[in-house]
Structures are given as structure tokens and as C-alpha cells.
Scaffold this motif. Structure first.
Motif, PDB file in Angstrom:
ATOM      1  N   ARG A  29      10.220 -10.232 -61.032  1.00 20.11           N
ATOM      2  CA  ARG A  29      10.585  -8.855 -61.373  1.00 20.11           C
ATOM      3  C   ARG A  29       9.515  -8.204 -62.249  1.00 20.11           C
ATOM      4  O   ARG A  29       9.289  -7.011 -62.185  1.00 20.11           O
ATOM      5  CB  ARG A  29      11.920  -8.841 -62.103  1.00 20.11           C
ATOM      6  N   LYS A  30       8.838  -9.029 -63.031  1.00 15.76           N
ATOM      7  CA  LYS A  30       7.845  -8.479 -63.954  1.00 15.76           C
ATOM      8  C   LYS A  30       6.472  -8.363 -63.307  1.00 15.76           C
ATOM      9  O   LYS A  30       5.761  -7.363 -63.493  1.00 15.76           O
ATOM     10  CB  LYS A  30       7.755  -9.373 -65.199  1.00 15.76           C
ATOM     11  N   LEU A  31       6.072  -9.389 -62.504  1.00 11.92           N
ATOM     12  CA  LEU A  31       4.703  -9.438 -61.985  1.00 11.92           C
ATOM     13  C   LEU A  31       4.565  -8.886 -60.568  1.00 11.92           C
ATOM     14  O   LEU A  31       3.511  -8.381 -60.193  1.00 11.92           O
ATOM     15  CB  LEU A  31       4.190 -10.883 -62.008  1.00 11.92           C
ATOM     16  N   GLN A  32       5.642  -9.065 -59.742  1.00 13.89           N
ATOM     17  CA  GLN A  32       5.578  -8.661 -58.331  1.00 13.89           C
ATOM     18  C   GLN A  32       4.368  -9.309 -57.639  1.00 13.89           C
ATOM     19  O   GLN A  32       3.636  -8.660 -56.899  1.00 13.89           O
ATOM     20  CB  GLN A  32       5.500  -7.128 -58.211  1.00 13.89           C
ATOM     21  N   ASN A  33       4.153 -10.596 -57.895  1.00 15.21           N
ATOM     22  CA  ASN A  33       2.986 -11.300 -57.371  1.00 15.21           C
ATOM     23  C   ASN A  33       3.451 -12.572 -56.672  1.00 15.21           C
ATOM     24  O   ASN A  33       3.822 -13.549 -57.315  1.00 15.21           O
ATOM     25  CB  ASN A  33       2.026 -11.637 -58.520  1.00 15.21           C
ATOM     26  N   ASP A  34       3.437 -12.567 -55.323  1.00 16.04           N
ATOM     27  CA  ASP A  34       3.923 -13.705 -54.566  1.00 16.04           C
ATOM     28  C   ASP A  34       3.073 -14.954 -54.786  1.00 16.04           C
ATOM     29  O   ASP A  34       3.589 -16.073 -54.773  1.00 16.04           O
ATOM     30  CB  ASP A  34       3.969 -13.369 -53.073  1.00 16.04           C
ATOM     31  N   ARG A  38       4.584 -18.573 -55.908  1.00 20.50           N
ATOM     32  CA  ARG A  38       4.426 -19.824 -55.164  1.00 20.50           C
ATOM     33  C   ARG A  38       3.876 -20.935 -56.061  1.00 20.50           C
ATOM     34  O   ARG A  38       4.335 -22.089 -56.018  1.00 20.50           O
ATOM     35  CB  ARG A  38       3.520 -19.605 -53.956  1.00 20.50           C
ATOM     36  N   LYS A  39       2.868 -20.605 -56.838  1.00 22.51           N
ATOM     37  CA  LYS A  39       2.265 -21.609 -57.734  1.00 22.51           C
ATOM     38  C   LYS A  39       3.267 -22.077 -58.777  1.00 22.51           C
ATOM     39  O   LYS A  39       3.340 -23.275 -59.095  1.00 22.51           O
ATOM     40  CB  LYS A  39       1.028 -21.025 -58.408  1.00 22.51           C
ATOM     41  N   LEU A  40       4.050 -21.158 -59.294  1.00 22.71           N
ATOM     42  CA  LEU A  40       5.048 -21.516 -60.289  1.00 22.71           C
ATOM     43  C   LEU A  40       6.137 -22.399 -59.679  1.00 22.71           C
ATOM     44  O   LEU A  40       6.586 -23.383 -60.296  1.00 22.71           O
ATOM     45  CB  LEU A  40       5.667 -20.240 -60.880  1.00 22.71           C
ATOM     46  N   ALA A  41       6.543 -22.075 -58.448  1.00 21.34           N
ATOM     47  CA  ALA A  41       7.547 -22.892 -57.756  1.00 21.34           C
ATOM     48  C   ALA A  41       7.029 -24.300 -57.512  1.00 21.34           C
ATOM     49  O   ALA A  41       7.760 -25.289 -57.680  1.00 21.34           O
ATOM     50  CB  ALA A  41       7.943 -22.230 -56.437  1.00 21.34           C
ATOM     51  N   LEU A  42       5.764 -24.401 -57.123  1.00 18.11           N
ATOM     52  CA  LEU A  42       5.175 -25.726 -56.900  1.00 18.11           C
ATOM     53  C   LEU A  42       5.116 -26.516 -58.199  1.00 18.11           C
ATOM     54  O   LEU A  42       5.433 -27.717 -58.229  1.00 18.11           O
ATOM     55  CB  LEU A  42       3.775 -25.574 -56.294  1.00 18.11           C
ATOM     56  N   LEU A  43       4.727 -25.861 -59.278  1.00 21.50           N
ATOM     57  CA  LEU A  43       4.660 -26.527 -60.576  1.00 21.50           C
ATOM     58  C   LEU A  43       6.033 -27.045 -60.994  1.00 21.50           C
ATOM     59  O   LEU A  43       6.170 -28.195 -61.447  1.00 21.50           O
ATOM     60  CB  LEU A  43       4.116 -25.556 -61.625  1.00 21.50           C
ATOM     61  N   VAL A  44       7.052 -26.229 -60.835  1.00 18.82           N
ATOM     62  CA  VAL A  44       8.409 -26.632 -61.222  1.00 18.82           C
ATOM     63  C   VAL A  44       8.888 -27.799 -60.366  1.00 18.82           C
ATOM     64  O   VAL A  44       9.474 -28.764 -60.874  1.00 18.82           O
ATOM     65  CB  VAL A  44       9.378 -25.437 -61.102  1.00 18.82           C
ATOM     66  N   GLN A 113       7.269 -14.651 -46.201  1.00 15.49           N
ATOM     67  CA  GLN A 113       6.574 -13.481 -46.721  1.00 15.49           C
ATOM     68  C   GLN A 113       7.503 -12.484 -47.402  1.00 15.49           C
ATOM     69  O   GLN A 113       7.053 -11.646 -48.178  1.00 15.49           O
ATOM     70  CB  GLN A 113       5.824 -12.776 -45.572  1.00 15.49           C
ATOM     71  N   ASP A 114       8.788 -12.557 -47.112  1.00 19.28           N
ATOM     72  CA  ASP A 114       9.763 -11.625 -47.686  1.00 19.28           C
ATOM     73  C   ASP A 114      10.627 -12.344 -48.722  1.00 19.28           C
ATOM     74  O   ASP A 114      11.096 -13.463 -48.485  1.00 19.28           O
ATOM     75  CB  ASP A 114      10.660 -11.052 -46.584  1.00 19.28           C
TER      76      ASP A 114
END
Length: 501
Positions: A29-34, A38-44, A113-114
Motif C-alpha cells: 500500500r505504501k510502495l506500490q512496487n511488485d 516479491r523479494k520481501l515474500a521470498l525473504l519471509v 502480475q495482478d
């Protein structure tokens, strides 16, 4: 005791993915950067998997007791506790679930993508909830996790699925929810008898034959739908066909294991006499799933639907192993569950690789794929052989152990069960031959590109797991020995069969 063993590893395995998902939604919601999402999801997901590794390496293999136990008050008025722990059975599924979550995040890296943040968050939340199911030692806590896990999977199918996704999602939700209501009644009755929601207390609870019968039936309705057993299996092919690739992977690799796990944690130890009494019914339903559903898989034209029916047939082997009440059968069924997690997940990922390129799952639309995708064809061959139960792959080990257990139980049961080796080879190799070999079918196939490094990475991880487990299954069987022995003792069987080395 080292500092590492005092870490709340099970809580970390549950809440790191869930809190990480919340962080991802907030960041989106803050960054609007897919790309960041993705990188954050992989890290988690990687962190969630990392905290489960000590569960395996620090596990006491000689003990049948619950380990890594955590307990805190939750709803004190009703003696409900936040009680977690794993034994040699449940610990393996926590690891499997956390590993599959990492692979699903990688598999959906470019495909989705969505609403990327919502997609990744749904899988992470579901991963945490699944770990909660396998680790819960409080009946109400188990039920909360069990029911909550329906929500993210329902959303995954209903939002990112195929054309009939709404129908498939609602059918999945209604089937599983309806089955869970009788299970809730059984849990409430056990609480009224024991004054506690502790699952370990329930294992020691003396119950009459009539009480055991009704409680067993309540659990059966809840868990049979999840497995799924014949004839309550019809939701699964629809769910698989409409689900996105990641949804199919988690559904086959993890969600189907919840029902089978429930039989081991509740039905057998809580209602041992009823389990013995209903064993002929359970074995009959399992054999119907093995043979009849295998024949149904033979006539499928959709690759996903074929593998979905294959999953039902293989899970029939699992319930068959449980209700023969010998060590080879139970341990073989557990090995089959872990193997099925790797193999079915890999099969759906392979189908997803093809679908991402041609947007078709119809077998007739393919042919000659090996000419354009040799790396993919080699990996798909390995997983197809494992699905057919080829020796040297993980698919063989569990089926072989269950068949050996069936020979000890009843020779003709073993004969019928062994037909899965023929049927599995028939429908799997028939599909593989028509998709991979022959002349290049059309211009679309001629334009295919082989798998890239990302696709090779997640398929290679599963290939290593399939081969390692097929060639040297001892580390897995060693972990479960003591817990299976205790389970059989609770059922009243005890040490009745030899242990494979």
C-alpha cells in the motif's frame, strides 16, 4: 539444553509467515512496487523455512514424547491453551510445508502480475496456519487453525483461478466446512468428558464403545473430505483445474495431508476400538480409491485433472496403510505422504511451466515438447517416474512399504493395492508420451523455450528431494519410528512388525 533449543521454534514457524504477510500488505500500500513485494515474500518464506530446520536436526529420535513444547494460557475459563509441540510424525510435515512455501513463492515470481502482494500474502498466511495445524496440541487451537486455513486457499482459487474459479472455490469451501462441523461436535464432546481441550489428555480418555463409534464418525466426516476419500472426492479435481499453479501445488502437497494427519492425531489414538471396528470399511474405501480413481485418471484429457485424480489414488494408499495397524503400513503411509508432497507438487509445477507458455492444459495440444525443451523433459521424466512408483525414487518407497504391510495384513488386500503400480505407470506414462515425445505437434509447440534458471531452480530442488528420499529414506523413517510405535501401542497393537533398516 542449548539456547537454540529454547527458542520458540514452533511459534516462529507459525507467526513469521503470518506477520510477514501483514508486512507485505502494508508495504504494498505504501510502495506500490511488485518487485519489492516479491523479494520481501521470498525473504519471509526462506526465514520461515530456516526456523524449522532445527526441528529436524535437534530432534530426539529415540523419544516418542512431544518435543519443542510451548504452552501458554489462552481462554482460561474453558481451559483452552496455546499448546504446541511436535513428535516424529508432525515435525516432518512442518518442514515439508515450509519448504513448499518457498518454492511456491519462487514459482509465482513472474507468472502473477495482478494483486501480487495479496497473492504472496495469502500463501504465507496459509503456510503459518498449516504449521499451526501440525503443531497444535490443544483441540480448539487445532480447530481454529484447521478452519482458518480454508480462507486463504478459498481466496487463491476464487481470485487467481481459471474461468470456473468461483464455482470451484465455493464447492471446495462448502465440502470442507460441512465435513468440519461433525468434527467440532466430536471435539466438544471430548471436552465435556475430560474437562480439557488437551489432545494428549484425550489420548488417555476411557470411552465406551458407543461413544467411540460416534466420535470416530464425527472425525471421519471431517478428515475424509480433506484427504479426500472416495466418494467425497469430487471437489478436488474441480479445485485443481481452476486453481493457479501455486494453489494446486499447496493443495496437493500440504492441504490433502491434513485429513490423513487428523486420523493419526485423533481417530486412531482417541477411538482405538472404533478404529479397529471400522477398519474394514476404511480399507475398502481406500482400495476403491486406489483402483477406481486410477482407472478414472486413465481417461482424462486435461493434464491437471489427470494428476488430481492421481493424487486421490495415491492418498488412498495412505489411508490403507493407517488402518492395517502394522508398523510397515503406518510408516509406509507416512513416507508416501511426504513423497506425494514432493512428487505431486513437482507435477503441478511442470504442468504450470507448460501452461505459462501455451495457456493450455489439454494433452492433445502438445507433442514433441522434448525437441524444444530438453531440460524440462528430463526433469518431467523424473517426476513422472516417481509418480508411477519407479524404484530409486521417493514414489516407490512408501508404496512398497504399504504393500509389504498389506501382505502381513491380508494377501489379497496387497494384490489389489499393488494394482496402483500398473495403473500409475499407465496413466502417467500415457500422458508423458503424448506431451513430450513424437513429432512437434504445431507451431506453438515449435516456438517453445526451455526452462529458465528460476524454473530450473525450483524443479531441481524437488528433483533432489525425490532422488534423496528414494535412494536413502532412512533419515525420515528413523525419525518416525518411536512415534509410530507409541501410536500402535495406543491403538492396542504394539510391536507387531519388523522395522525396515
Amino acid at each position: 539444553m542449548t539456547a537454540a533449543t529454547q527458542l520458540p521454534l514452533l511459534s516462529l514457524a507459525i507467526w513469521i509467515p503470518i506477520l510477514g504477510a501483514i508486512l507485505i500488505l502494508a508495504a504494498d500500500r505504501k510502495l506500490q512496487n511488485d518487485a519489492t513485494v516479491r523479494k520481501l515474500a521470498l525473504l519471509v518464506s526462506v526465514l520461515g523455512f530456516a526456523v524449522t530446520l532445527p526441528l529436524f536436526f535437534q530432534f530426539d529420535r529415540l523419544s516418542a514424547q512431544m518435543q519443542f513444547v510451548e504452552q501458554a494460557h489462552w481462554i482460561e475459563r474453558f481451559l483452552v491453551t496455546y499448546h504446541l509441540g511436535v513428535d516424529g510424525i508432525s515435525m516432518l510435515f512442518v518442514l515439508l510445508n515450509s519448504l513448499i512455501t518457498v518454492l511456491v513463492v519462487v514459482a509465482g515470481w513472474r507468472v502473477i502480475q495482478d494483486n501480487v502482494a495479496q497473492y504472496m500474502a495469502a500463501f504465507l498466511i496459509m503456510s503459518g496456519l498449516m504449521n499451526g495445524i501440525f503443531a497444535a496440541l490443544d483441540g480448539l487451537l487445532f480447530y481454529v487453525f484447521f478452519e482458518a486455513s480454508l480462507i486463504p486457499l478459498y481466496l487463491i482459487i476464487g481470485i487467481w483461478g481459471g474461468p470456473n474459479r468461483v464455482y470451484a472455490a465455493i464447492k471446495f469451501f462448502l465440502y470442507t466446512l460441512a465435513g468440519s462441523l461433525p468434527m467440532l461436535l466430536a471435539l466438544i464432546y471430548l471436552y465435556s468428558k475430560s474437562g480439557s481441550f488437551s489432545i494428549l489428555v484425550w489420548h488417555q480418555l476411557p470411552l465406551s464403545a458407543t461413544e467411540q463409534m460416534w466420535i470416530f464418525l464425527g472425525f471421519l466426516l471431517g478428515f475424509a473430505v480433506k484427504v479426500p476419500m472416495w466418494p467425497v472426492h469430487t471437489w478436488l479435481p474441480d479445485a485443481h483445474v481452476e486453481a493457479p499453479t501455486g494453489g494446486s501445488v499447496v493443495l496437493a502437497a500440504i492441504a490433502l495431508k491434513l485429513g490423513a494427519y487428523g486420523f493419526l492425531r485423533f481417530s486412531l489414538p482417541v477411538t482405538p476400538d472404533a478404529s479397529m471396528a471400522f477398519a474394514p470399511l476404511m480399507i475398502t474405501l481406500s482400495l476403491i480409491a486406489v483402483v477406481y480413481i486410477g482407472l478414472v485418471a486413465l481417461v482424462q484429457k486435461d493434464m491437471k485433472k489427470l494428476v488430481a485424480y492421481s493424487s486421490i489414488s495415491h492418498m488412498g494408499f495412505v489411508t490403507l496403510g493407517f488402518f492395517m495397524f502394522n508398523r510397515l503400513g503406518v510408516e509406509g503411509a507416512l513416507v508416501q505422504m511426504i513423497s506425494h508432497g514432493f512428487v505431486s507438487g513437482a507435477m503441478f509445477l511442470c504442468i504450470g511451466v507448460l501452461y505459462d507458455r501455451l495457456h493450455s492444459r489439454e494433452i492433445a495440444d502438445y507433442g514433441g515438447v522434448v525437441a524444444r525443451m530438453p531440460k524440462f523433459a528430463a526433469l518431467f521424466m523424473l517426476f513422472s517416474m516417481a509418480n508411477a512408483g519407479l524404484p530409486g525414487t521417493s514414489g516407490f518407497v512408501g508404496e512398497f512399504m504399504v504393500i509389504l504391510g498389506a501382505v502381513q495384513f491380508n494377501f489379497w488386500t496387497a494384490v489389489v493395492a499393488a494394482t496402483t503400480l500398473v495403473l500409475g505407470a499407465a496413466y502417467t506414462l500415457w500422458m508423458y508420451k503424448r506431451v513430450i515425445f513424437g513429432q512437434v505437434a504445431n507451431e506453438r509447440v515449435a516456438a517453445l523455450d526451455d526452462i529458465d534458471r528460476r524454473e530450473f531452480a525450483f524443479l531441481a530442488v524437488l528433483a533432489l528431494c525425490v532422488l534423496a528420499m528414494g535412494l536413502y529414506p532412512y533419515p525420515l523413517t528413523e525419525v518416525m519410528h518411536a512415534s509410530v510405535e507409541q501410536l500402535l501401542a495406543q491403538v492396542g497393537v504394539g510391536k507387531i512388525s519388523p522395522v525396515l533398516p
